[in-house]
Design an enzyme around this catalytic site. Structure first.
Site, PDB file in Angstrom:
ATOM      1  N   HIS A 253       0.782  -1.136  -0.030  1.00 16.96           N
ATOM      2  CA  HIS A 253      -0.013   0.017   0.000  1.00 16.96           C
ATOM      3  C   HIS A 253       0.865   1.346   0.049  1.00 16.96           C
ATOM      4  O   HIS A 253       0.480   2.421   0.529  1.00 16.96           O
ATOM      5  CB  HIS A 253      -1.092   0.115   1.222  1.00 16.96           C
ATOM      6  CG  HIS A 253      -1.897  -1.207   1.237  1.00 16.96           C
ATOM      7  ND1 HIS A 253      -3.105  -1.040   0.567  1.00 16.96           N
ATOM      8  CD2 HIS A 253      -2.052  -2.496   1.794  1.00 16.96           C
ATOM      9  CE1 HIS A 253      -3.901  -2.179   0.569  1.00 16.96           C
ATOM     10  NE2 HIS A 253      -2.987  -3.009   1.574  1.00 16.96           N
TER      11      HIS A 253
ATOM     12  N   ASN B 182      -9.744  -3.296   1.283  1.00 22.99           N
ATOM     13  CA  ASN B 182      -9.801  -3.312  -0.191  1.00 22.99           C
ATOM     14  C   ASN B 182     -11.121  -2.965  -0.869  1.00 22.99           C
ATOM     15  O   ASN B 182     -12.295  -2.896  -0.594  1.00 22.99           O
ATOM     16  CB  ASN B 182      -9.200  -4.530  -0.733  1.00 22.99           C
ATOM     17  CG  ASN B 182      -7.792  -4.771  -0.160  1.00 22.99           C
ATOM     18  OD1 ASN B 182      -6.925  -4.023   0.268  1.00 22.99           O
ATOM     19  ND2 ASN B 182      -7.303  -6.187  -0.087  1.00 22.99           N
TER      20      ASN B 182
END
Length: 535
Positions: A70, A148
């Site tokens: 990320h 997500n």
């Protein structure tokens, strides 16, 4: 003499095999690298999981200071407005969490969107899940919902997470992303078939952050005033805009013009007053094993069917303010799946419990021991702890009137006191052996087939084309394992991938170093442009 020669050869063979045996850093051979030790096959993990703890803590420290995953992200501030209900019922039936109770109640939030595998300056058009992390600054302290855009995941056991990310990251020798490495891992992890089906379809490249869904992925719990818990899954659905995904050809056109298109789109929309909105919906199941289902509801590789667990709206989220400083607010924002408030709880989802250790551990490594004192991470409510000092400490978490001499509890000398309970404790019971086992009812392929059949024709065509293009560089045994998984999901699915590879997608020659498309790019660069004599 022949016997001695044979014996020597056998010993050399045994030695070579021993050299390939997986060990930990202490030299201990690892006999099970697939399952953490749990109370029963679906129960909680235990602290003496030495191999997992050593593996995950080393993994958390592999990148400095960029996030291991990320790394590429964008963020914005806003608020969450509660409906006071879960569907048509009072939300208090299921949870005592204060932020949900009152219709119209607003809680400040900060949201960070991201890609997962690639680095901090990578294009936002790459095929990758998108992170969707929300920090709620509630009156009871912070709640982080870290998820997500896709509602499932590749694996269900946290012990496999470092290996998964290593396989998806660039080759440690060439520093090139190599799809053969990725499919090598996926072809030996059948539970990943469902996620791979989404990832290589258009769902693997959202058009932008404002037009994508968000999901908590893992199973959590809600707890009411009586201490009764229910299983819950979280889903953010865009309210103002339709969901939009890209084909690979679409993404290739965009990246030639802008590799930060999603960050730019989010920033400019908010600056113009076009505030993105999502509705938060939950699915709820009773807190038990649900033997009537053909999968375990704790399995993060599975979707809960909506006819079994309907989507219940509980509030909406609006993003209406951009960061003033990207580094201070977006890069230093730190999330953790263990950051829950009263009325919210963990389930025994193994991946969730592994993430809960890993996330906060990596923030202490990446940002620093006192990362929770940074304004973007600090709660907007009373903070008083007995924690002191450490790297970059710049204030003391003391209560008004607290004796500065007392940094422990219990104390009769002016120290902090425990808070009163607001409801009964949730006390799940366990009675099982401590084992290393995957959960029952893995059912790795059924939902992948359901998803394949639910796709529109253009989505299936894109899925097959992307899989063929990327599998074409892989060794035959990797291709065969993946085709076998796709066939078990749906015979047409497997057949189309096989036929695509046989029709010419399969490459011959040198070992793969990247992807078919990247190989073509290397060759094109040798021929395009103009030659010069230097200067």
């Amino acid at each position: 003499m022949a016997d001695e020669t044979n014996k020597s050869g056998a010993q050399q063979q045994q030695g070579a095999e021993a050299d390939m045996t997986l060990t930990n850093r202490q030299g201990h051979p690892i006999t099970d690298n697939q399952n953490v030790r749990t109370v029963g096959s679906r129960g909680p993990t235990t602290l003496e999981n030495y191999h997992f703890l050593e593996k995950i803590t080393h993994f958390d420290r592999e990148r400095i200071p960029e996030r291991v995953v990320h790394a590429r992200g964008a963020g914005a501030h806003g608020y969450f407005e509660a409906y006071g209900k879960a569907g048509e019922e009072p939300v208090s039936k299921y949870t005592r969490a204060k932020l949900f109770q009152e219709a119209g109640k607003r809680t400040p939030v900060f949201v960070r969107f991201s890609t997962v595998v690639h680095g901090g300056h990578s294009p936002e058009t790459l095929r990758d899940p998108r992170g969707f992390a929300v920090k709620f600054y509630t009156e009871d302290g912070n709640w982080d919902l870290v998820g997500n855009n896709l509602k499932i995941f590749f694996i269900r056991d946290p012990l496999k997470f470092p290996d998964m990310v290593h396989a998806f990251k660039p080759d440690p020798v060439t520093n090139v992303n190599n799809m053969e490495r990725m499919f090598d891992f996926l072809s030996l992890s059948p539970e990943a078939t469902h996620m791979a089906t989404f990832l290589f379809s258009p769902w693997g490249i959202p058009a932008n952050y404002r037009q994508m869904q968000g999901a908590g992925v893992n199973t959590y719990k809600w707890v009411n005033m009586e201490g009764v818990g229910v299983l819950v899954k979280y889903h953010f659905e865009p309210l103002k805009l339709p969901i939009r995904n890209l084909t690979q050809a679409d993404a290739d056109k965009i990246v030639s013009k802008n590799y930060s298109h999603a960050t730019q789109d989010l920033y400019e929309a908010i600056e113009k007053g076009e505030y993105p909105e999502w509705e938060l919906r939950v699915q709820i199941l009773s807190d038990d094993e649900h033997p009537e289902l053909d999968f375990d509801p704790l399995d993060p590789t599975k979707l809960w069917p909506e006819d079994v667990a309907p989507m219940l709206p509980v509030g909406k989220m609006v993003l209406d303010r951009n960061p003033v400083n990207y580094f201070a607010e977006v890069e230093q924002a730190a999330f953790g799946t263990g950051v829950l408030v009263d009325g919210l709880d963990f389930s025994d989802d193994k991946l969730l419990q592994g993430r809960t250790f890993s996330y906060s551990d990596t923030q202490r490594h990446r940002v620093g021991t006192n990362y929770l004192q940074l304004p973007i991470n600090a709660p907007k409510t009373h903070v008083a702890t007995n924690q002191r000092d450490g790297q970059m400490a710049y204030n003391v978490d003391a209560a008004p009137g607290q004796s500065p001499h007392v940094n422990y509890e219990p104390s009769s000398l002016g120290g902090l006191k425990e808070a009163p309970k607001t409801g009964k404790d949730h006390e799940p019971a366990y009675n099982a052996k401590l084992v290393r086992q995957k959960i029952d009812r893995p059912n790795d392929f059924k939902q992948a087939g359901d998803t394949y059949r639910a796709f529109e024709d253009w989505e299936r065509d894109e899925l097959i084309a992307n899989l063929v293009a990327n599998l074409s560089i892989c060794k035959a045994d990797i291709r065969e394992r993946m085709i076998g998984y796709f066939t078990q999901a749906d015979p047409d699915y497997g057949r189309r991938v096989r036929e695509g590879l046989e029709a010419g997608g399969q490459q011959q020659g040198n070992p793969a170093t990247g992807t078919a498309a990247s190989d073509a790019g290397v060759e094109a660069a040798k021929k395009l442009g103009g030659e010069t004599d230097g200067y």
